[in-house]
Scaffold this motif. Sequence first.
Motif, mmCIF file in Angstrom:
data_model
loop_
_atom_site.group_PDB
_atom_site.id
_atom_site.type_symbol
_atom_site.label_atom_id
_atom_site.label_comp_id
_atom_site.label_asym_id
_atom_site.label_seq_id
_atom_site.Cartn_x
_atom_site.Cartn_y
_atom_site.Cartn_z
ATOM 1 N N ALA A 1 3.002 -9.022 -4.832
ATOM 2 C CA ALA A 1 4.241 -8.680 -3.899
ATOM 3 C C ALA A 1 3.773 -8.056 -2.571
ATOM 4 O O ALA A 1 4.185 -8.235 -1.641
ATOM 5 N N CYS A 2 2.646 -7.111 -2.690
ATOM 6 C CA CYS A 2 2.107 -6.515 -1.516
ATOM 7 C C CYS A 2 1.414 -7.420 -0.501
ATOM 8 O O CYS A 2 1.674 -7.184 0.714
ATOM 9 N N SER A 3 0.746 -8.313 -1.106
ATOM 10 C CA SER A 3 0.171 -9.316 -0.214
ATOM 11 C C SER A 3 1.010 -10.133 0.605
ATOM 12 O O SER A 3 1.002 -10.668 1.610
ATOM 13 N N TYR A 4 2.255 -10.184 0.289
ATOM 14 C CA TYR A 4 3.487 -10.954 0.901
ATOM 15 C C TYR A 4 4.434 -10.022 1.589
ATOM 16 O O TYR A 4 5.514 -10.372 2.011
ATOM 17 N N GLY A 5 4.053 -8.586 1.704
ATOM 18 C CA GLY A 5 4.903 -7.745 2.526
ATOM 19 C C GLY A 5 5.503 -6.719 1.888
ATOM 20 O O GLY A 5 6.387 -5.630 2.390
ATOM 21 N N PHE A 6 5.689 -6.579 0.533
ATOM 22 C CA PHE A 6 6.287 -5.602 -0.302
ATOM 23 C C PHE A 6 5.611 -4.296 -0.037
ATOM 24 O O PHE A 6 4.306 -4.246 -0.124
#
Length: 164
Positions: free
Chosen positions: A52-57
């Motif tokens: 999720a972080c890698s996609y902007g979370f």
Amino acid sequence: METKQFREATIDFMHRFGFELPVELPLLDWPLQRREETSVCIRMLCMHAIAACSYGFNRFSALSWMTREGVEIAMTHDEREFVSNGKGDAKRFQTRIEGLWALAWSLQVIPTMDFQKSCDNSLVRVLPNLKTGESSTALRSSVSLRPIQSLAEKLDLAYCLHWL
């Protein structure tokens, strides 16, 4: 079932699609060591938040969620650096979605793992909603690690496909 039987099933699958495996490709070591269901689930949840972080979370929100859920212990050094300090290439972590998918399949969160298809977006809907801070308790109580034979069959197929 022994490793040689898994390989025969893999070879049959590959032949249907016109692939040839060299006979010298080593068999998997047997017996395979199956991890504890809890540790597999913790790793899956950890990978979910990192993806999720890698996609902007928001990284802070993801780390807070992982800490609250007790899954931050499953982070590798590189993952911790990425989530905690923003160090590293996000694309590197995006490519781990297939691994997340495989863990979800191994825990019966998703019904099938078809190597002929890409992972789809349905996985995010069956994992805890990070945007709302949803707990992982319900998911954890519903998972069940597949039998070792099913895991070994997919492992051999994945190994051979990767080799090709």
